[in-house]
Design a protein around this motif. Structure first.
Motif, mmCIF file in Angstrom:
data_model
loop_
_atom_site.group_PDB
_atom_site.id
_atom_site.type_symbol
_atom_site.label_atom_id
_atom_site.label_comp_id
_atom_site.label_asym_id
_atom_site.label_seq_id
_atom_site.Cartn_x
_atom_site.Cartn_y
_atom_site.Cartn_z
ATOM 1 N N ASN A 212 0.851 -1.192 0.000
ATOM 2 C CA ASN A 212 0.000 0.000 0.000
ATOM 3 C C ASN A 212 0.888 1.244 0.000
ATOM 4 O OD1 ASN A 212 -1.752 2.118 0.551
ATOM 5 N ND2 ASN A 212 -2.942 0.996 2.061
ATOM 6 N N GLU A 215 0.639 3.735 2.932
ATOM 7 C CA GLU A 215 0.923 3.301 4.298
ATOM 8 C C GLU A 215 1.932 4.211 5.009
ATOM 9 O OE1 GLU A 215 0.683 -1.189 5.797
ATOM 10 O OE2 GLU A 215 2.688 -0.662 5.082
ATOM 11 N N MET A 242 -2.191 -2.036 6.039
ATOM 12 C CA MET A 242 -3.197 -1.000 6.237
ATOM 13 C C MET A 242 -4.124 -0.983 5.026
ATOM 14 S SD MET A 242 -2.579 3.110 6.597
ATOM 15 C CE MET A 242 -2.537 3.375 4.811
#
Length: 286
Positions: A212, A215, A242
């Protein structure tokens, strides 16, 4: 009528570039999960009324459900009013698309209540006018998502996996997460590798490609995100990430024992802790 609004997690999220219109070009693997809000919607004489068990959710023009109701009433010349009651289970500022899921559910409910006979494509087009995640929430199906969230390429293979959600009390503003992102230093990964892993039923490939871009900037705002991730891996989960712009973190496992162990460890320690699983098409309930 009653309808469920299912949350989602981002198994992978890559912020590709910033567009000239200010939006960011994204590539994501989005998966619906069984966690959902429960929405009751009925026809009334006039107006739009929203009530909720949540004390922090706005119930006026700021609410995404209100916006889609206004749009559909105008678009299809609906004279009657709509009353909505939503039992919120999906936390806000979590990266779980709680607002978008509610908006999509209201579009579907209005379609049925007023016999509009709209296709999923037509409902997704309406949703796109209000929020980028709504088209995905209309379909509630595992997908490779691109553009600003409106281009959906569905993954037909089911993905069986148990999920633990843990959210610290502090949320993350999506706007702040994007604005503090330095794309020249951001980590990027090919989301197609994740899609391939799911299609080939290769669980390890899914775990290896959890990533991600948002993040790092979100961890700077909410350091507990990194702490939660580390604790999840120590407990024995196969992977942790996340979701969206945060602040909710999810962990994946095939083991009920690990799921229960994680739930007991985090329960009471953080603001929101919930056991859930990836939602596959055979589990869908309106």
């Amino acid at each position: 009528m009653k309808i469920r609004a299912y949350a989602k997690i981002n198994l992978a999220l890559d912020v590709v570039r910033k567009r000239e219109d200010g939006y960011h070009e994204l590539e994501m693997i989005m998966a619906p999960i069984t966690l959902h809000d429960l929405i009751y919607i009925n026809v009334i004489e006039e107006g739009i009324e929203i009530e909720s068990n949540s004390t922090i959710m706005p119930v006026d023009q700021r609410n995404i459900m209100y916006k889609v109701a206004v749009l559909m009433k105008e678009r299809y010349r609906i004279k009657k009013g709509i009353k909505i009651y939503v039992y919120k289970h999906i936390p806000t500022q979590a990266g779980l698309a709680g607002g978008s899921a509610d908006g999509a559910a209201v579009i579907k409910a209005i379609n049925k209540l007023f016999h509009l006979n709209l296709t999923n494509e037509q409902m997704a087009a309406i949703g796109k006018e209000v929020g980028a995640d709504i088209p995905f929430c209309i379909y509630q199906k595992l997908a490779l998502v691109s553009g600003i969230g409106e281009k959906l390429s569905f993954i037909d293979q089911s993905f069986e996996c148990k999920v633990l959600l843990v959210k610290p009390k502090k949320g993350v503003s999506t706007k702040k997460a994007f604005s503090s992102l330095d794309l020249s230093r951001a980590s990027h990964q090919d989301c197609h590798l994740m899609a391939k892993g799911i299609e080939e039923n290769d669980y390890q490939a899914v775990i290896s490609n959890l990533q991600n871009t948002l993040e790092k900037p979100s961890i700077k705002m909410v350091p507990e995100i990194e702490m939660i991730k580390q604790e999840m891996i120590k407990i024995g989960f196969d992977g942790a990430l996340m979701s969206g712009s945060g602040s909710c973190v999810f962990a994946l496992t095939k083991s009920d024992e690990i799921l229960d162990k994680g739930f007991k460890y985090f329960k009471g320690k953080y603001y929101f802790v919930r056991k859930t699983e990836i939602l596959n098409q055979n589990q869908l309930v309106d």
